[in-house]
Design a protein around this motif. Structure first.
Motif, PDB file in Angstrom:
ATOM      1  N   LEU A  18       0.818  -1.211   0.000  1.00 39.81           N
ATOM      2  CA  LEU A  18       0.000   0.000   0.000  1.00 39.81           C
ATOM      3  C   LEU A  18       0.851   1.260   0.000  1.00 39.81           C
ATOM      4  CD1 LEU A  18      -2.806  -0.991   2.538  1.00 39.81           C
ATOM      5  CD2 LEU A  18      -2.886  -1.072   0.042  1.00 39.81           C
ATOM      6  N   SER A  20       3.518   1.535  -1.945  1.00 38.10           N
ATOM      7  CA  SER A  20       4.220   1.567  -3.229  1.00 38.10           C
ATOM      8  C   SER A  20       3.478   2.424  -4.242  1.00 38.10           C
ATOM      9  CB  SER A  20       4.379   0.139  -3.761  1.00 38.10           C
ATOM     10  OG  SER A  20       5.013   0.151  -5.022  1.00 38.10           O
ATOM     11  N   CYS A  21       4.229   3.306  -4.914  1.00 37.11           N
ATOM     12  CA  CYS A  21       3.665   4.159  -5.956  1.00 37.11           C
ATOM     13  C   CYS A  21       4.520   4.060  -7.209  1.00 37.11           C
ATOM     14  CB  CYS A  21       3.621   5.617  -5.505  1.00 37.11           C
ATOM     15  SG  CYS A  21       2.455   5.940  -4.159  1.00 37.11           S
ATOM     16  N   TRP A  33       0.812   6.842  -9.073  1.00 37.41           N
ATOM     17  CA  TRP A  33      -0.382   6.082  -8.738  1.00 37.41           C
ATOM     18  C   TRP A  33       0.004   4.870  -7.912  1.00 37.41           C
ATOM     19  CZ3 TRP A  33      -4.728   8.524 -10.425  1.00 37.41           C
ATOM     20  CH2 TRP A  33      -4.559   9.464 -11.440  1.00 37.41           C
ATOM     21  N   MET A  34      -0.914   4.423  -7.072  1.00 41.35           N
ATOM     22  CA  MET A  34      -0.641   3.251  -6.254  1.00 41.35           C
ATOM     23  C   MET A  34      -0.396   2.037  -7.147  1.00 41.35           C
ATOM     24  SD  MET A  34      -3.293   3.454  -3.054  1.00 41.35           S
ATOM     25  CE  MET A  34      -2.656   1.861  -2.462  1.00 41.35           C
ATOM     26  N   THR A  35       0.639   1.282  -6.801  1.00 41.68           N
ATOM     27  CA  THR A  35       0.971   0.097  -7.593  1.00 41.68           C
ATOM     28  C   THR A  35      -0.160  -0.926  -7.547  1.00 41.68           C
ATOM     29  OG1 THR A  35       3.314   0.437  -7.091  1.00 41.68           O
ATOM     30  CG2 THR A  35       2.672  -1.740  -7.904  1.00 41.68           C
ATOM     31  N   CYS A  42      -1.350   8.755  -5.688  1.00 46.88           N
ATOM     32  CA  CYS A  42      -0.564   8.844  -4.456  1.00 46.88           C
ATOM     33  C   CYS A  42      -0.623  10.278  -3.925  1.00 46.88           C
ATOM     34  CB  CYS A  42       0.882   8.439  -4.726  1.00 46.88           C
ATOM     35  SG  CYS A  42       1.070   6.671  -5.053  1.00 46.88           S
ATOM     36  N   HIS A  47      -5.447   7.578  -0.603  1.00 43.64           N
ATOM     37  CA  HIS A  47      -4.125   6.986  -0.394  1.00 43.64           C
ATOM     38  C   HIS A  47      -3.629   7.240   1.023  1.00 43.64           C
ATOM     39  CE1 HIS A  47       0.419   7.069  -0.931  1.00 43.64           C
ATOM     40  NE2 HIS A  47       0.079   5.811  -1.087  1.00 43.64           N
ATOM     41  N   VAL A  51      -2.451   4.461   3.684  1.00 35.58           N
ATOM     42  CA  VAL A  51      -1.109   4.482   4.283  1.00 35.58           C
ATOM     43  C   VAL A  51      -1.201   4.399   5.802  1.00 35.58           C
ATOM     44  CG1 VAL A  51       0.926   5.918   4.687  1.00 35.58           C
ATOM     45  CG2 VAL A  51       0.024   5.669   2.374  1.00 35.58           C
TER      46      VAL A  51
END
Length: 202
Positions: A18, A20-21, A33-35, A42, A47, A51
């Motif tokens: 969560l 990771s972008c 953007w979130m992976t 992000c 987000h 996090v």
């Protein structure tokens, strides 16, 4: 205890993911953007809530590991004192020599490092292979130095597995760097040979 121990790593890995972008493009000004949820930007409020949730879960897992370590230590002391009962934590240390009862923490640290690298380092970064190599090499050196298992055969297999993992990592990096079909064929054959030989040891 065993089930909780097995599920702790997937929970930790999911929580780290969560954080990771990925950039939308190679341009520095492009949005990130979130992976795991590429429709969530992000830095957005969604987000931010994810996090916070991830950090809370990671803190809870860390606290759980501290409690687990204390209970394992207590079980080790009880076993050394001659306790006859079977502890639910025995599986975490009975396979190791007395001086290395704590070695399972090395295994956990390796798993956490892998998950953290995957989650926190930008995909395609030159540091990905470097960090993975450092993690694999550290694990190999720890195995060679401590030889923690009671069984010499187990120590040999664990060492071979770590060597194969490190070699496979370097081969994969070489495969990504080359554009030659002949080189790819040789590297693929080498990759399969190393890993099949390691599996055959079991």
């Amino acid at each position: 205890v065993g089930l909780l121990f097995l599920f702790a790593f997937p929970i930790m890995e999911s929580s780290l993911s969560l954080l990771s972008c990925d950039p939308e493009s190679t341009a520095e000004a492009s949005p990130r953007w979130m992976t795991q949820a590429p429709w969530v930007a992000c830095g957005s409020s969604v987000h931010a809530r994810l996090v916070v949730a991830a950090v809370v879960v990671l803190c809870a897992v860390a606290f759980g590991f501290v409690v687990l370590a204390l209970r394992v230590r207590r079980a080790v002391r009880a076993r050394r004192a001659g306790a006859a009962f079977v502890s639910p934590y025995d599986f975490l240390f009975v396979g190791y020599v007395r001086a290395c009862w704590w070695f399972e923490t090395v295994v956990l640290a390796q798993r956490f490092a892998i998950a953290a690298i995957v989650a926190l380092v930008v995909r395609g970064s030159v540091f990905v292979v470097l960090l993975h190599a450092a993690e694999h090499l550290s694990s190999l050196l720890a195995q060679l130095y401590f030889a923690p298992s009671f069984s010499p055969t187990t120590n040999a297999i664990e060492t071979a597995t770590r060597v194969a993992s490190l070699a496979s990592l370097q081969i994969c990096a070489a495969m990504q760097a080359t554009g030659s079909a002949a080189s790819l064929g040789v590297l693929s054959t080498l990759f399969l040979t190393i890993n099949l030989a390691t599996i055959a040891m079991f």
